[in-house]
Design a protein around this motif. Sequence first.
Motif, PDB file in Angstrom:
ATOM      1  N   PRO A 138      -4.198   4.529  -9.743  1.00 24.64           N
ATOM      2  CA  PRO A 138      -3.825   3.746  -8.570  1.00 24.64           C
ATOM      3  C   PRO A 138      -4.447   4.262  -7.282  1.00 24.64           C
ATOM      4  O   PRO A 138      -4.413   3.582  -6.270  1.00 24.64           O
ATOM      5  CB  PRO A 138      -2.304   3.843  -8.529  1.00 24.64           C
ATOM      6  CG  PRO A 138      -1.939   4.974  -9.403  1.00 24.64           C
ATOM      7  CD  PRO A 138      -3.068   5.165 -10.370  1.00 24.64           C
ATOM      8  N   ALA A 139      -5.012   5.448  -7.301  1.00 28.34           N
ATOM      9  CA  ALA A 139      -5.651   5.988  -6.096  1.00 28.34           C
ATOM     10  C   ALA A 139      -7.100   5.509  -5.953  1.00 28.34           C
ATOM     11  O   ALA A 139      -7.725   5.760  -4.934  1.00 28.34           O
ATOM     12  CB  ALA A 139      -5.611   7.508  -6.110  1.00 28.34           C
ATOM     13  N   ASP A 140      -7.642   4.842  -6.988  1.00 30.32           N
ATOM     14  CA  ASP A 140      -9.008   4.324  -6.890  1.00 30.32           C
ATOM     15  C   ASP A 140      -9.079   3.290  -5.772  1.00 30.32           C
ATOM     16  O   ASP A 140      -8.190   2.456  -5.627  1.00 30.32           O
ATOM     17  CB  ASP A 140      -9.438   3.668  -8.206  1.00 30.32           C
ATOM     18  CG  ASP A 140      -9.797   4.680  -9.273  1.00 30.32           C
ATOM     19  OD1 ASP A 140     -10.016   5.856  -8.928  1.00 30.32           O
ATOM     20  OD2 ASP A 140      -9.844   4.290 -10.450  1.00 30.32           O
ATOM     21  N   PRO A 141     -10.142   3.325  -4.990  1.00 34.99           N
ATOM     22  CA  PRO A 141     -10.247   2.352  -3.899  1.00 34.99           C
ATOM     23  C   PRO A 141     -10.505   0.938  -4.421  1.00 34.99           C
ATOM     24  O   PRO A 141     -11.134   0.747  -5.451  1.00 34.99           O
ATOM     25  CB  PRO A 141     -11.435   2.858  -3.088  1.00 34.99           C
ATOM     26  CG  PRO A 141     -12.202   3.756  -3.986  1.00 34.99           C
ATOM     27  CD  PRO A 141     -11.249   4.270  -5.009  1.00 34.99           C
ATOM     28  N   ARG A 146      -0.997   2.573  -2.060  1.00 33.66           N
ATOM     29  CA  ARG A 146      -0.549   1.423  -1.259  1.00 33.66           C
ATOM     30  C   ARG A 146      -1.471   0.227  -1.456  1.00 33.66           C
ATOM     31  O   ARG A 146      -1.047  -0.918  -1.487  1.00 33.66           O
ATOM     32  CB  ARG A 146      -0.476   1.832   0.215  1.00 33.66           C
ATOM     33  CG  ARG A 146      -0.595   0.724   1.254  1.00 33.66           C
ATOM     34  CD  ARG A 146       0.672  -0.100   1.367  1.00 33.66           C
ATOM     35  NE  ARG A 146       0.590  -1.056   2.449  1.00 33.66           N
ATOM     36  CZ  ARG A 146       0.309  -2.343   2.296  1.00 33.66           C
ATOM     37  NH1 ARG A 146       0.065  -2.844   1.097  1.00 33.66           N
ATOM     38  NH2 ARG A 146       0.276  -3.162   3.334  1.00 33.66           N
ATOM     39  N   TRP A 147      -2.767   0.468  -1.570  1.00 37.47           N
ATOM     40  CA  TRP A 147      -3.744  -0.613  -1.638  1.00 37.47           C
ATOM     41  C   TRP A 147      -4.230  -0.906  -3.052  1.00 37.47           C
ATOM     42  O   TRP A 147      -4.973  -1.853  -3.267  1.00 37.47           O
ATOM     43  CB  TRP A 147      -4.914  -0.306  -0.712  1.00 37.47           C
ATOM     44  CG  TRP A 147      -4.448  -0.253   0.696  1.00 37.47           C
ATOM     45  CD1 TRP A 147      -4.204   0.863   1.458  1.00 37.47           C
ATOM     46  CD2 TRP A 147      -4.087  -1.363   1.511  1.00 37.47           C
ATOM     47  NE1 TRP A 147      -3.725   0.515   2.674  1.00 37.47           N
ATOM     48  CE2 TRP A 147      -3.646  -0.856   2.757  1.00 37.47           C
ATOM     49  CE3 TRP A 147      -4.100  -2.737   1.313  1.00 37.47           C
ATOM     50  CZ2 TRP A 147      -3.216  -1.679   3.782  1.00 37.47           C
ATOM     51  CZ3 TRP A 147      -3.671  -3.562   2.338  1.00 37.47           C
ATOM     52  CH2 TRP A 147      -3.236  -3.024   3.566  1.00 37.47           C
ATOM     53  N   ALA A 148      -3.820  -0.110  -4.032  1.00 40.30           N
ATOM     54  CA  ALA A 148      -4.326  -0.261  -5.407  1.00 40.30           C
ATOM     55  C   ALA A 148      -4.052  -1.638  -5.977  1.00 40.30           C
ATOM     56  O   ALA A 148      -4.877  -2.184  -6.709  1.00 40.30           O
ATOM     57  CB  ALA A 148      -3.739   0.817  -6.306  1.00 40.30           C
ATOM     58  N   SER A 149      -2.915  -2.220  -5.655  1.00 46.55           N
ATOM     59  CA  SER A 149      -2.589  -3.533  -6.215  1.00 46.55           C
ATOM     60  C   SER A 149      -2.662  -4.636  -5.162  1.00 46.55           C
ATOM     61  O   SER A 149      -2.253  -5.763  -5.415  1.00 46.55           O
ATOM     62  CB  SER A 149      -1.193  -3.497  -6.839  1.00 46.55           C
ATOM     63  OG  SER A 149      -0.235  -3.170  -5.843  1.00 46.55           O
ATOM     64  N   ALA A 150      -3.189  -4.322  -3.981  1.00 46.82           N
ATOM     65  CA  ALA A 150      -3.287  -5.320  -2.920  1.00 46.82           C
ATOM     66  C   ALA A 150      -4.324  -6.372  -3.290  1.00 46.82           C
ATOM     67  O   ALA A 150      -5.378  -6.058  -3.854  1.00 46.82           O
ATOM     68  CB  ALA A 150      -3.652  -4.660  -1.606  1.00 46.82           C
ATOM     69  N   ASP A 151      -4.040  -7.621  -2.973  1.00 52.08           N
ATOM     70  CA  ASP A 151      -4.973  -8.693  -3.225  1.00 52.08           C
ATOM     71  C   ASP A 151      -5.797  -8.946  -1.957  1.00 52.08           C
ATOM     72  O   ASP A 151      -5.422  -9.744  -1.104  1.00 52.08           O
ATOM     73  CB  ASP A 151      -4.219  -9.954  -3.627  1.00 52.08           C
ATOM     74  CG  ASP A 151      -5.158 -11.100  -3.984  1.00 52.08           C
ATOM     75  OD1 ASP A 151      -6.391 -10.861  -4.084  1.00 52.08           O
ATOM     76  OD2 ASP A 151      -4.664 -12.227  -4.161  1.00 52.08           O
TER      77      ASP A 151
END
Length: 173
Positions: A10-13, A162-167
Motif C-alpha cells: 500500500p505504500a507504492d505510489p 492514504r493514496w494507495a487506494s485513491a481513484d
Amino acid sequence: MEAPAAPYDPADPVSLEIIVNSPELMRELGRRLAKLLRAGDLVMLSGELGAGKTTLTRGLGEGLGVRGAVTSPTFVIARVHPSLGDGPPLVHVDAYRLGGGLDEMEDLDLDVSLPESVVVVEWGEGKVEELTEERLQVRIHRAVGDTTDEVRHVTVTGLGARWASADLSALAA
C-alpha cells in the motif's frame, strides 16, 4: 513457470498524468482535486515559474470552499484560508524563498496545522517531506521559454497508504 506476483504494497505510489490546456482548466483540476482531499493531507506542488502552481491552488481553494482570495504567498511565505463551511482550512505555503529543509520551516508550525488542515506547499520538494510519508506530489511542466503555449503536463503522484487506494482517475475527467 512465471514467478508469483509481488505482494501489493500500500505504500507504492499511484500516479496519473494529465494534459491541461488553459489556466481555467488548471483551476478546474484544482476543484476536482479538492474533492479528494481531507484534513491532514499534504500536497506538494513543483514546476517552473509560471507553470500554474498558484492557479491550481486557487481552484483547490474554490473546491474546498475557503475564505479569501488564493494568491501567491511568496512574500508572506504562508496564508491560512479558513473554511466557509464544515470542511478543513487551506494552508497555502510558498517555500521558494526558504533554502533549508523542515528545520527552516518549523516557524510555520506546519506540523501543528497539518492534522486539521489541507496544507499545500509550492516549491516544497526537499523541504517538507518529513512532515508525513503520506502526501500528494503534483509536478507541473511547461515548455520553458514558450510564453504563448498554455499546455501543461501535470503528474499527480500519491505516496503512502492514504493514496494507495485513491481513484486519481477522477482528476482526468
